[in-house]
Design an enzyme around this catalytic site. Structure first.
Site, PDB file in Angstrom:
ATOM      1  N   ARG A  67       0.781  -1.296  -0.108  1.00  0.00           N
ATOM      2  CA  ARG A  67      -0.075   0.088   0.163  1.00  0.00           C
ATOM      3  C   ARG A  67       0.971   1.400   0.106  1.00  0.00           C
ATOM      4  NH1 ARG A  67      -3.149  -3.406   3.086  1.00  0.00           N
ATOM      5  NH2 ARG A  67      -2.569  -2.274   5.253  1.00  0.00           N
ATOM      6  N   TYR A  71      -0.012   4.363  -2.177  1.00  0.00           N
ATOM      7  CA  TYR A  71      -0.272   5.825  -1.829  1.00  0.00           C
ATOM      8  C   TYR A  71       0.909   6.843  -2.722  1.00  0.00           C
ATOM      9  CZ  TYR A  71      -2.847   3.427   1.911  1.00  0.00           C
ATOM     10  OH  TYR A  71      -3.386   2.668   2.637  1.00  0.00           O
ATOM     11  N   TYR A  93     -13.547  10.077   1.066  1.00  0.00           N
ATOM     12  CA  TYR A  93     -14.720   9.645   1.891  1.00  0.00           C
ATOM     13  C   TYR A  93     -14.432   9.886   3.419  1.00  0.00           C
ATOM     14  CZ  TYR A  93     -17.284   5.714   4.140  1.00  0.00           C
ATOM     15  OH  TYR A  93     -18.011   4.833   4.708  1.00  0.00           O
ATOM     16  N   GLN A 167      -9.930   0.330  12.079  1.00  0.00           N
ATOM     17  CA  GLN A 167      -9.396  -0.872  10.990  1.00  0.00           C
ATOM     18  C   GLN A 167      -9.170  -2.179  11.458  1.00  0.00           C
ATOM     19  OE1 GLN A 167      -5.813   1.665   9.441  1.00  0.00           O
ATOM     20  NE2 GLN A 167      -7.350   2.476   7.917  1.00  0.00           N
TER      21      GLN A 167
END
Length: 263
Positions: A67, A71, A93, A167
């Site tokens: 990730r 990013y 979001y 998370q």
């Protein structure tokens, strides 16, 4: 000269975005988006047709991708537009500054290069949680941690306050290549939490509603049952207080206040 504004669209489609954030989107030369579903994406393109969906940078078709690389690619795309002199908006979001490293990275780099930058707040999952559960965090306070960070470091929760673990669906995942955890990792988290909370302590799995026609997910279960719970990428774990607030008699004495004065 190019500029960058990161805005939050809130949790529910269209209804939770501020007037100012909507105006930034409508008047942007280009909008980069990270939204949860196709409904939100289509709504955004009605406000401004020049939208680039950053979801394309995530791993596709079974690809294993860190990730951090994802990013970095997102930030580079945003900065390329800013450097090209465009009024650039990044629409994210929820709240653009909460669990949203792309916005922080992009703003930091653009600011260092001398561009105008700004972040506009949005309604976050935490704001929805307090409303949906009817909790005033001011009554006892609260603590908030990313679930894996809580596991990896020596955090000690205050059991007289609400504890939020974000998370939770990737709790214990350290490779940044997966989007799910395992029951074994969740069992380790349960054992860790059991240092402070009994196994029969009621916890809540919370998921904010994405659409006005949806209801939030509020699932109550004993802490011991967490490893078997169904979790999604938007699941948050709320652990209510396990103890009552205790008076600090030494400070009260210095202030000349007695417990009876506090109501």
């Amino acid at each position: 000269m190019g500029s960058l504004v990161c805005v939050g669209t809130g949790l529910q489609l269209a209804g939770q975005i501020s007037v100012l954030s909507r105006s930034y989107i409508e008047h942007a030369d280009i909008v980069f988006s990270l939204l949860p579903d196709g409904f939100s994406q289509r709504w955004l393109t009605k406000l401004n047709p020049n939208v680039i969906n950053l979801q394309q940078f995530y791993a596709q078709n079974g690809e294993v991708k860190n990730r951090r690389d994802t990013y970095e690619q997102m930030v580079n795309a945003i900065l390329d537009a800013v450097r090209a002199g465009k009024k650039t908006v990044c629409a994210l979001y929820g709240h653009p500054g909460v669990f949203a490293c792309v916005s922080h990275m992009a703003i930091t780099r653009a600011k260092a290069e001398g561009f105008s930058v700004k972040m506009e707040p949005g309604i976050s999952a935490e704001a929805c949680l307090w409303a949906d559960l009817g909790i005033d965090p001011g009554n006892s306070g609260h603590q908030s941690f990313e679930a894996s960070q809580f596991m990896f470091f020596n955090h000690v929760p205050d059991t007289t306050t609400h504890l939020l673990l974000w998370q939770i669906a990737i709790a214990g995942e350290h490779t940044l290549t997966q989007f799910h955890t395992s029951s074994d990792r969740l069992q380790i988290l349960v054992e860790q939490l059991n240092q402070w909370y009994p196994l029969d302590h009621e916890v809540v799995i919370y998921e904010a509603a994405n659409l006005p026609i949806q209801a939030p997910r509020i699932e109550r279960l004993p802490l011991a049952n967490l490893p078997q719970a169904h979790l999604t990428p938007i699941s948050t774990l709320l652990i209510p207080p396990a103890k009552k607030l205790e008076y600090n008699y030494a400070i009260l004495a210095k202030l000349g206040i007695g417990p009876e004065d506090l109501g």
